[in-house]
Design an enzyme around this catalytic site. Structure first.
Site, PDB file in Angstrom:
ATOM      1  N   TYR A   1       4.184   5.469  13.029  1.00  0.00           N
ATOM      2  CA  TYR A   1       3.229   5.402  11.926  1.00  0.00           C
ATOM      3  C   TYR A   1       2.245   6.561  11.981  1.00  0.00           C
ATOM      4  CZ  TYR A   1       4.030   1.061   9.314  1.00  0.00           C
ATOM      5  OH  TYR A   1       4.524   0.107   8.469  1.00  0.00           O
TER       6      TYR A   1
ATOM      7  N   GLU B   1       0.873  -1.174   0.000  1.00  0.00           N
ATOM      8  CA  GLU B   1       0.000   0.000   0.000  1.00  0.00           C
ATOM      9  C   GLU B   1       0.911   1.226   0.000  1.00  0.00           C
ATOM     10  OE1 GLU B   1      -3.533  -2.002   2.698  1.00  0.00           O
ATOM     11  OE2 GLU B   1      -1.717  -1.220   3.629  1.00  0.00           O
TER      12      GLU B   1
END
Length: 672
Positions: free
Chosen positions: A246, A127
């Site tokens: 993240y 992704e």
């Protein structure tokens, strides 16, 4: 690419500046999170996280580069990128670069193989998003796969994604194929505070803390965490430090997390999309590659705290071999491996992992272990490869002819899967699956040679130790047909299973270290790209330390390779820090509203009162179906003041939030 000699006339005209640059210290890996942004005479270089054309300059060659050699252990995306930067920015002759690859093919974890008759297989997918500064820098110069010169892989990628926006209309499923509401994050005020507390925490305070140590059970059952863990493959026992990184790295994508609108995807699988064109370019330049070569250890000369690699110990089909390394030669290694020791299965065969808990003899883990025995500067590989049950999941690639499964796929896709445009727009997760199973259909064909009537699907599951809901066995004990049956059950197709099975081939990959990079860690567990004291060795990939970047991305592999090349060659150029979206007030406000289930957050009414109708009103987030002209409507500020007052007076108010809210109210009253 020929080594560019700088004409003497040009060098003489720039000599004063070239000499000044040589004398100047340049931090190859600046840390934006440790600096206070300002302009002054003490800031001669670009800001640490500046992205754009200005930081894409080509550096000058270092003296003697034509006589230096480079050895690259592993030809995954990190190794291939190291060679690219050595040639383009280091000006090293390509013939001086040698790959030592243990497999018979390049690419490492970026694989894609098979055919329509026996079944295609990809162990994983990628992704991607638009701010991969280092990755897109590489592929802005690599010739396109299908367009003629001078078009590049990036040009081709942009054509596909600009014309075909990615999104999902069925991100979550439940009750055997019914779409579940995935419009909001489902976070309570308390759970939102847990996220904010993590964002505010210092990285240094999160050593060896897990996700479930930090977050409440309610958070772990929210839509937000379902989106998060299935998209990134996080487990409850993984590192909350990595989860924090993240959140900072991808904060600008928060409002696209639920429907996948924040993502971009290649036209084909990752091998054909990236590895093949990059390797073709490198071979055309003249690099050397030795396949079927396992690197077992590096011999080093140690003087005090300084270490220099002097030889590379290998084993191949022709037996043991040692390559001598000159003092000014360079060695690049990929530490660890996400896909080492993969066990394979198919329609009628379940995969079988090795019985022991030790990593295999392949170069990824064993080389790192051997280096760690020589010095603590190489980290602690056992922190990542010592808990196989904690780092394992399984993927299955489905090669599908027309069947009821393809009919159901059409219902769940944003375009006809056979059209070549976006299909599912990313993974679709069965929220009531005991395995927490997800599947995806990327643009088709997924392989260049794929027949028109074939669709390639990919499925994986995170929870490996539970019996399935239809097949009463843990997923790793299942054959491909049994995994397909479990998937069909959750799609409401169990009555048509025989027809689906007759039209589908399955190939399984059970990977014992696929999330090893997420295991809880502490300072010193991973080596820096150039370990302390090493003069000619750089480590790359998913198991090395960087200031702010994350792992499990193509960008992190490319970044570490670039840092290694620049550091070892002394290149006078910074590798930009991560995209600064976390410091953009627009992104922060948008993310805040998204976490608040797309409702007005505390203080939004005040901001609208101040900024509505001004030049800066565009920084304010809009609510669902809200128009810009509605930003300055009266009432929201007053409503929020009343809500805050009630929150403070409520006996059930969160203890940890009470003082903060009262302080905010006092400030607001003083400014009314």
């Amino acid at each position: 690419m020929a080594h560019p000699d700088i004409p003497k006339a040009a060098r003489s005209k720039l000599k004063a500046h070239i000499d000044a640059l040589e004398a100047q210290g340049v931090g190859v890996t600046p840390d934006a999170s440790s600096r206070h942004l300002h302009n002054g005479i003490d800031t001669p270089l670009p800001p640490a996280d500046l992205h754009g054309a200005y930081v894409n300059n080509r550096p000058l060659p270092t003296d003697g580069i034509a006589d230096r050699r480079a050895w690259i252990v592993g030809s995954g995306i990190a190794g291939l990128s190291a060679a690219f930067f050595l040639i383009r920015d280091g000006h090293m002759p390509a013939g001086n670069i040698t790959f030592l690859e243990e497999q018979a093919i390049e690419g490492g974890s970026l694989d894609g193989a098979g055919n329509a008759e026996e079944g295609y297989i990809v162990r994983g997918g990628r992704e991607m998003e638009m701010t991969y500064q280092n990755f897109w820098d590489v592929f802005s110069e690599i010739p396109a796969l299908e367009l003629p010169e001078p078009f590049t892989v990036l040009d081709e990628y942009r054509i596909v994604n600009d014309a075909d926006k990615n999104w999902s209309k069925a991100r979550l499923l439940e009750k055997q194929g019914q779409i579940k509401d995935f419009s909001t994050m489902e976070l309570s005020k308390r759970q939102q505070l847990e996220v904010v507390r993590l964002l505010l925490a210092r990285k240094e305070d999160l050593d060896d803390i897990t996700v479930e140590d930090w977050f409440s059970e309610g958070f772990l059952n929210s839509n937000f965490y379902t989106f998060w863990r299935t998209m990134f493959a996080f487990q409850n026992w993984h590192s909350v430090l990595e989860m924090k990184l993240y959140m900072h790295r991808f904060l600008h994508l928060m409002d696209g997390l639920n429907d996948m609108t924040s993502l971009v995807f290649p036209k084909y699988n990752q091998y054909d999309a990236f590895v093949r064109p990059l390797m073709n370019w490198l071979k055309a330049q003249g690099v050397n590659i030795q396949y079927d070569t396992i690197v077992e250890n590096l011999e080093m000369e140690t003087v005090g705290d300084n270490r220099t690699v002097t030889a590379i110990q290998c084993h191949g089909s022709e037996g043991d071999k040692t390559f001598n390394v000159g003092e000014r030669d360079l060695v690049f290694i990929t530490t660890g491996s996400m896909t080492e020791d993969t066990a394979y299965g198919d329609d009628d065969t379940a995969p079988e992992l090795k019985e022991n808990d030790e990593a295999g003899p392949s170069s990824g883990w064993q080389l790192w272990k051997n280096l760690a025995q020589q010095s603590d500067v190489f980290g602690r590989p056992e922190k990542f490869c010592g808990n196989i049950p904690g780092s394992t999941w399984e993927s299955v690639t489905l090669t599908c002819r027309p069947s009821p499964l393809m009919d159901k796929l059409r219902e769940l896709s944003v375009n006809d899967p056979y059209s070549g445009f976006t299909a599912t727009g990313g993974i679709i997760t069965f929220t009531d699956s005991a395995w927490l199973m997800s599947f995806t259909c990327n643009r088709q064909p997924h392989f260049p040679d794929q027949p028109d009537d074939v669709i390639v699907l990919w499925t994986y599951a995170l929870l490996m130790d539970r019996p399935g809901d239809y097949v009463k066995k843990p997923m790793p004990e299942c054959t491909g047909k049994e995994v397909l049956a479990e998937m069909c059950y959750h799609l409401g197709l169990i009555d048509q299973l025989d027809e689906v099975m007759a039209a589908t081939k399955t190939r399984i990959a059970l990977m014992p270290y696929i999330t090893a990079q997420f295991m809880p860690r502490a300072k010193g567990d991973r080596p820096w790209v150039v370990p302390e004291g090493c003069s000619n060795l750089a480590c790359m990939g998913q198991f090395v330390e960087t200031h702010n970047d994350v792992v499990f991305t193509l960008e992190s592999s490319v970044r570490t390779a670039r840092v290694g090349v620049y550091s070892l060659l002394g290149i006078k150029k910074q590798v930009p820090d991560i995209y600064p979206g976390q410091y953009d007030i627009r992104r922060l406000l948008r993310a805040t509203r998204t976490l608040n289930n797309d409702e007005a957050f505390l203080g939004e009414g005040f901001l609208r009162r101040i900024l509505g109708g001004t030049y800066f009103e565009h920084i304010l987030p809009l609510g669902p179906d809200e128009k810009s002209e509605e930003l300055s409507r009266p009432g929201l500020f007053e409503q929020q003041v009343q809500a805050l007052r009630g929150l403070v007076e409520d006996n059930h108010t969160l203890e940890e939030a009470r003082d903060w809210v009262q302080g905010v109210l006092s400030k607001l009253r003083g400014r009314r």
